[in-house]
Write a protein that holds these residues in place. Sequence first.
Motif, short mmCIF file in Angstrom:
data_model
loop_
_atom_site.label_atom_id
_atom_site.label_comp_id
_atom_site.label_asym_id
_atom_site.label_seq_id
_atom_site.Cartn_x
_atom_site.Cartn_y
_atom_site.Cartn_z
N SER A 51 16.36 -9.65 6.20
CA SER A 51 15.70 -8.48 5.29
C SER A 51 14.08 -8.63 5.30
N PRO A 52 13.29 -7.68 5.66
CA PRO A 52 11.71 -7.88 5.68
C PRO A 52 11.19 -8.02 4.25
N TYR A 53 11.62 -7.62 3.40
CA TYR A 53 11.04 -7.94 2.01
C TYR A 53 12.10 -7.59 0.97
N LYS A 54 11.79 -8.09 -0.05
CA LYS A 54 12.54 -7.98 -1.31
C LYS A 54 13.09 -6.60 -1.45
N GLY A 55 14.66 -6.37 -1.68
CA GLY A 55 15.14 -5.03 -1.98
C GLY A 55 16.35 -5.12 -2.59
N GLY A 67 14.33 -10.79 1.31
CA GLY A 67 13.09 -10.70 1.82
C GLY A 67 12.53 -11.80 2.76
N GLU A 68 13.26 -12.72 3.32
CA GLU A 68 12.67 -13.86 3.89
C GLU A 68 12.84 -13.78 5.41
N TYR A 105 11.70 -5.30 12.46
CA TYR A 105 10.71 -5.87 11.75
C TYR A 105 9.80 -7.19 12.39
N TYR A 125 17.26 0.82 4.85
CA TYR A 125 16.88 -0.19 4.11
C TYR A 125 15.37 0.51 3.37
N TYR A 131 7.14 1.37 5.92
CA TYR A 131 6.40 -0.08 6.31
C TYR A 131 6.19 0.34 7.68
#
Length: 205
Positions: A51-55, A67-68, A105, A125, A131
């Motif tokens: 995942s690119p960022y928290k969601g 998101g890591e 990403y 997402y 983004y």
Amino acid sequence: MKGIKEYRVYGEGKRYFYIIGGEEYVDSFPLFFPDAVFVSIVVEDWNRYLSPYKGENPFKKDEAFLGEGEILHSAIEHELIPMVEKEGKERYLIGYSMGGLFALYSSTLSSIWNGIGSVSGSLWYDGFDKYLESHQISVDKVYLSLGRKEKESRNKTLKSVFDKTNDIFHIIKSRGMESTFVLNEGGHFQDEEERIKKAISFLAE
């Protein structure tokens, strides 16, 4: 290597394809693409490292996406690639499902990839289309695909996957990259091997 549970290398050549998802098929790919090396990456925790960022997680509300993805990208770029490659001239990343989200990403974090493939990518997402609008995609070629039935989900978030993938396709096209958006028959986890091979074929042309 943080985020990478294991990896396996198949084939010989100067073009390298890193594959996330569908690892049970990767050992057969050199039979169809004998001039390439395939690196199957098994990720420790998809929700954390792809995942690119928290969601919010549309499947399990109590298990958020952490998101890591940047951590995994760094491990691939600075640890895995130097270990695997000998004299690579081209390098591609193909991901299935959440791996497809991560592939796109990853292409915004550095210019290490010549092309990427998002196969049945989780491009629903939240906010990812926005983004990409504000970030550079540093590749020459992009392959996008979905199953025709993926948008038929009862889940409101998953239902948006076709529209968001199509929007992302147009963002990519507007920047002059060579790209395609392919619709396959069936749902999400269907004909994975053939769908990944289609991405390889496009990127290898």
